[in-house]
Design an enzyme around this catalytic site. Structure first.
Site, PDB file in Angstrom:
ATOM      1  N   HIS A  85       8.011  -2.139  -2.140  1.00  0.00           N
ATOM      2  CA  HIS A  85       7.375  -1.048  -2.189  1.00  0.00           C
ATOM      3  C   HIS A  85       5.583  -0.622  -2.791  1.00  0.00           C
ATOM      4  O   HIS A  85       4.320  -0.433  -2.195  1.00  0.00           O
ATOM      5  CB  HIS A  85       7.505   0.146  -1.190  1.00  0.00           C
ATOM      6  N   GLU A  86       6.639   0.057  -4.303  1.00  0.00           N
ATOM      7  CA  GLU A  86       5.537   0.522  -4.815  1.00  0.00           C
ATOM      8  C   GLU A  86       4.693  -0.795  -5.808  1.00  0.00           C
ATOM      9  O   GLU A  86       3.546  -0.231  -5.774  1.00  0.00           O
ATOM     10  CB  GLU A  86       6.328   1.485  -6.006  1.00  0.00           C
ATOM     11  N   GLU A 118      -0.838   1.999   2.638  1.00  0.00           N
ATOM     12  CA  GLU A 118      -0.033   2.019   3.152  1.00  0.00           C
ATOM     13  C   GLU A 118       0.361   0.216   3.755  1.00  0.00           C
ATOM     14  O   GLU A 118       1.535  -0.128   3.486  1.00  0.00           O
ATOM     15  CB  GLU A 118       0.258   2.963   4.487  1.00  0.00           C
ATOM     16  N   HIS A 137       1.376  -1.040  -3.399  1.00  0.00           N
ATOM     17  CA  HIS A 137       0.498   0.071  -3.996  1.00  0.00           C
ATOM     18  C   HIS A 137      -0.253  -0.266  -5.367  1.00  0.00           C
ATOM     19  O   HIS A 137      -1.479  -0.277  -5.045  1.00  0.00           O
ATOM     20  CB  HIS A 137       0.825   1.527  -4.092  1.00  0.00           C
TER      21      HIS A 137
END
Length: 586
Positions: free
Chosen positions: A351-352, A379, A355
Site C-alpha cells: 500500500h505504502e 489513494e 503511494h
C-alpha cells in the site's frame, strides 16, 4: 487507512499554521471548486511548455509541425522568475519540516521533552511557511507574469506556456484561500485542534460521546466558518463542497452522492449474500509464527520488483505505516509487522509503496503543478497495488513460493488457500479493520453523517444514534459502545471534515484504472504471475503520475486519459465478480 496524510493535517492544525500539506512539497491550499478556464493540460512532461495551442496529444512525442520559442518563461518574465523562486523556497521549507516529522515518527526519542521540543521546531517552521506563502508581493507577481504570457501569445501565436499558466492559476487560488481566513479564526482553529484531540482521546477511553460532544460541536462550527471564508462571496458553492475541495479538488458533494448511491445500492445486498454463504474461506493460512526479519526481506523484495526505487527511497518500521516525500529523489515508507500474522505487514508495505511510486514519478520542479492531484488520486495508487495486484490469485502464487522458500516454519499453503484467506469477509464495527468488501459502507456512513451535520440536517448530539442506526441498516452490525462506534476515528477532532470520502474515491478510481490497464496490457495477469511489473508501473506513470496537478480534477484526468470520468461500475463489477466467485454465490 494511510495515516500520514491525516497526521500532517493534524500536525499543521496543532502548530497554529494553515492546512499546508499532506506530503512534503504540497501547496498551501487546494484549488477552488470552480472548473479551470484553461484548455486540456499538456499531457506529457517531455513537451516544451510553449507547445502549440489546443494540440490534442495522446502520446509523449512532439509533432514535427509544432514550432515554439526556445526560451523558458523564466528567461522572458522577471515576474515569473521571482514568483517561482519564492514558491520553490516554500517547497524546500516544507521538505525540511517533513524531515523533522519523519524523524519524530521513526527515530526520535519518545520522551515528553523531546516531543515538546520537536513541536516547537515544527511550529516555528510552519509559521515561517505560512508567512512566506502569503507574502503581499505574490499577487502582483502573478498578475505581471500573466501579462507577460499574454504579450508573448499575441506575437507568437503557437506559444501558450500551458504549464506556467497553470502554475499561476494554482498559486492564485491557494493565496486567495489562505488570505481569506482571518488571523483570529486561524488562531481559533489551531487552539481547537489541540484541545479537541485531547477531548477525543479522553472520550474514547471512557467510551462516552457526551465528553466529546461540546468540543465536536465547536469543531464543526469552526470548520464551517473557515469554509465560508474560503469560498468568499460565491454562495452558490455549498459549504460541504468547499470542505471537500481541501482534499478532493473539483469534486462536489452532488458528484460524490451520484457515485456513492450507486455503490451502496449494489454492495448492501452483495454483502448480505456473502455473509450468509455456507462456503466462507479459511483464514488459517494467515496464522502461525513468522520471523519478522524474513517478512521484511520478502516485502522489500516484492515492492522493489513492483517499481519502488530503493535508491531514491527507503523502508523503515513505525507504529503506523505511512509514506513521506521530500521530493521525487527521496521518498520514504514505513510498515509494521507481527510475528503471529504475516499479511498485514505485506499489505501495508505494498500500500505504502503505491503511494511512494506516485511521489517518485511526479515532476521535480519544486512547484505545486508537480505534486499529487488529490487525496483520491493518491489513494487510488496505493489501492491499485494493494488490491488489484497484491490480492489477486496470480500474486498469491508469488506469495506462496516466497513463504515456502524463505520461512523456516512449515508453510505449505497453496496460492488458492492464501487467496481465500486474504480476501475473507466478516462483519466489523471498526473501519480500519474492515475487509475490502464492507469497507466502502463504513466510508459512506461517515460521509452521510458529516454532510448532514454541516448542512444542518443532523445535530451533533444525535450522531451516536444515527451512527448506530446506519451500521445496523447498512452492515447489520450492532454497536455496543461509543468507542467502537462514533468515537473510533480521529478525523473530526482535527477539523478534517470532507476527508473520509477520499478513501472510497480512491478505491473506485483504482478499480477503473485496473480495468483499463488490463485492456491496454494483454499480458497484465501473466506478468503478475511471473513477478514482472514494469509495464504496469509505466502505464500508471503515463496515465496518472506524470501529470501532477495539470488537470482541474480527478474526473478531468480520467476523462482525458481513459475516455470517461470516474465510473463506479468498474468498482462494483470487480467486487461482485470477485466475491461471487470466492463465496460460490449463484
Amino acid at each position: 487507512f494511510c495515516p500520514n496524510h491525516l497526521y500532517h493535517t493534524m500536525r499543521f492544525i496543532h502548530s497554529g499554521a494553515l492546512l499546508l500539506s499532506f506530503v512534503a512539497g504540497r501547496s498551501s491550499a487546494f484549488a477552488s471548486t470552480s472548473k479551470s478556464s484553461l484548455s486540456k493540460p499538456n499531457v506529457s512532461r517531455s513537451l516544451p511548455s510553449c507547445s502549440r495551442k489546443n494540440t490534442k496529444m495522446s502520446s509523449t512525442a512532439l509533432p514535427s509541425s509544432t514550432t515554439c520559442s526556445t526560451k523558458s518563461l523564466d528567461e522572458i518574465s522577471e515576474a515569473y522568475k521571482s514568483l517561482t523562486a519564492k514558491l520553490r523556497e516554500v517547497t524546500q521549507l516544507k521538505r525540511v519540516s517533513a524531515v523533522l516529522d519523519y524523524d519524530r515518527m521513526v527515530l526520535m526519542p519518545s520522551s515528553e521533552g523531546a516531543a515538546k521540543s520537536r513541536g516547537m521546531q515544527l511550529s516555528t517552521l510552519a509559521a515561517i511557511i505560512h508567512e512566506k506563502s502569503t507574502e503581499k508581493s505574490i499577487p502582483p507577481l502573478i498578475e505581471q507574469a500573466r501579462k507577460d504570457i499574454e504579450r508573448i501569445r499575441r506575437t507568437e501565436k503557437d506559444v501558450v506556456y500551458k504549464d506556467e499558466w497553470r502554475v499561476l492559476e494554482l498559486t492564485q487560488k491557494s493565496f486567495v484561500k489562505n488570505e481569506r481566513i482571518p488571523s483570529d479564526l486561524e488562531a481559533k482553529r489551531a487552539a481547537l485542534g489541540s484541545s479537541a484531540y485531547a477531548a477525543w482521546v479522553k472520550a474514547r477511553e471512557s467510551s462516552d460521546f457526551q465528553v466529546f460532544e461540546p468540543v465536536l460541536e465547536k469543531c464543526f462550527h469552526t470548520a464551517k466558518e473557515i469554509a465560508g471564508c474560503q469560498r468568499g462571496d460565491d454562495a452558490s458553492i455549498p459549504l460541504y463542497s468547499q470542505m471537500l475541495d481541501e482534499y478532493e479538488m473539483g469534486m462536489s458533494a452532488e458528484r460524490i452522492d451520484e457515485l456513492f448511491h450507486e455503490i451502496e445500492d449494489a454492495l448492501v445486498p452483495l454483502i448480505a449474500s456473502v455473509l450468509k454463504s455456507p462456503n466462507p474461506p479459511s483464514t488459517e493460512p494467515l496464522k502461525g509464527k513468522f520471523d519478522i526479519e524474513i517478512q521484511k526481506k520478502i516485502n522489500q523484495n516484492l515492492v522493489t520488483r513492483m517499481g519502488f526505487d530503493s535508491e531514491n527511497g527507503r523502508i523503515d518500521e513505525s507504529v503506523h505505516p505511512f509514506t513521506m516525500s521530500f521530493g521525487p529523489s527521496d521518498v520514504r515508507i514505513t510498515s509494521r509487522y507481527s510475528d503471529k500474522e504475516w499479511f498485514q505487514g505485506m499489505a501495508a508495505s505494498i500500500h505504502e509503496a503505491g503511494h511512494a511510486m506516485y511521489e517518485q514519478n511526479v515532476g521535480d520542479s519544486g512547484l505545486d503543478i508537480d505534486s499529487f492531484l488529490s487525496m483520491g488520486a493518491h489513494e487510488s495508487q496505493s489501492l491499485f497495488w494493494e488490491r488489484h495486484i497484491g490480492m489477486t490469485p496470480e500474486f498469491c502464487n508469488l506469495i506462496s513460493e516466497e513463504y515456502k522458500k524463505n520461512m523456516s516454519t512449515n508453510f505449505q499453503y497453496s496460492s488458492q488457500d492464501i487467496y481465500g484467506a486474504i480476501n475473507a469477509v466478516s462483519k466489523s464495527m471498526i473501519r480500519v479493520e474492515a475487509d475490502e468488501l464492507t469497507y466502502p459502507l463504513h466510508v459512506i456512513l461517515r460521509y452521510n453523517i458529516e454532510r448532514d451535520v454541516v448542512e444542518g440536517k443532523l445535530d451533533v448530539k444525535d450522531i451516536p444514534a444515527k451512527w448506530n442506526e446506519l451500521m445496523k441498516n447498512m452492515l447489520d452490525v450492532e454497536i455496543t459502545d461509543d468507542a467502537k462506534g462514533c468515537l473510533q476515528d480521529v478525523h473530526w477532532s482535527g477539523l478534517a471534515i470532507g476527508y473520509f470520502p477520499t478513501y472510497l474515491i480512491g478505491s473506485t478510481t483504482a478499480a477503473q484504472l485496473a480495468y483499463y490497464c488490463e485492456q491496454d496490457l494483454p499480458d497484465f495477469r501473466k506478468n503478475i504471475a511471473n513477478g514482472y511489473f514494469g509495464d504496469i508501473k509505466e502505464w500508471l506513470v503515463k496515465k496518472v503520475h506524470s501529470h501532477g496537478r495539470r488537470y482541474p480534477s480527478l474526473d478531468d484526468m480520467l476523462e482525458d486519459q481513459l475516455g470517461e470520468k470516474l465510473n463506479p461500475k468498474y468498482f462494483i463489477n470487480y467486487l461482485t465478480k470477485k466475491y461471487s466467485d470466492l463465496y460460490n454465490l449463484s
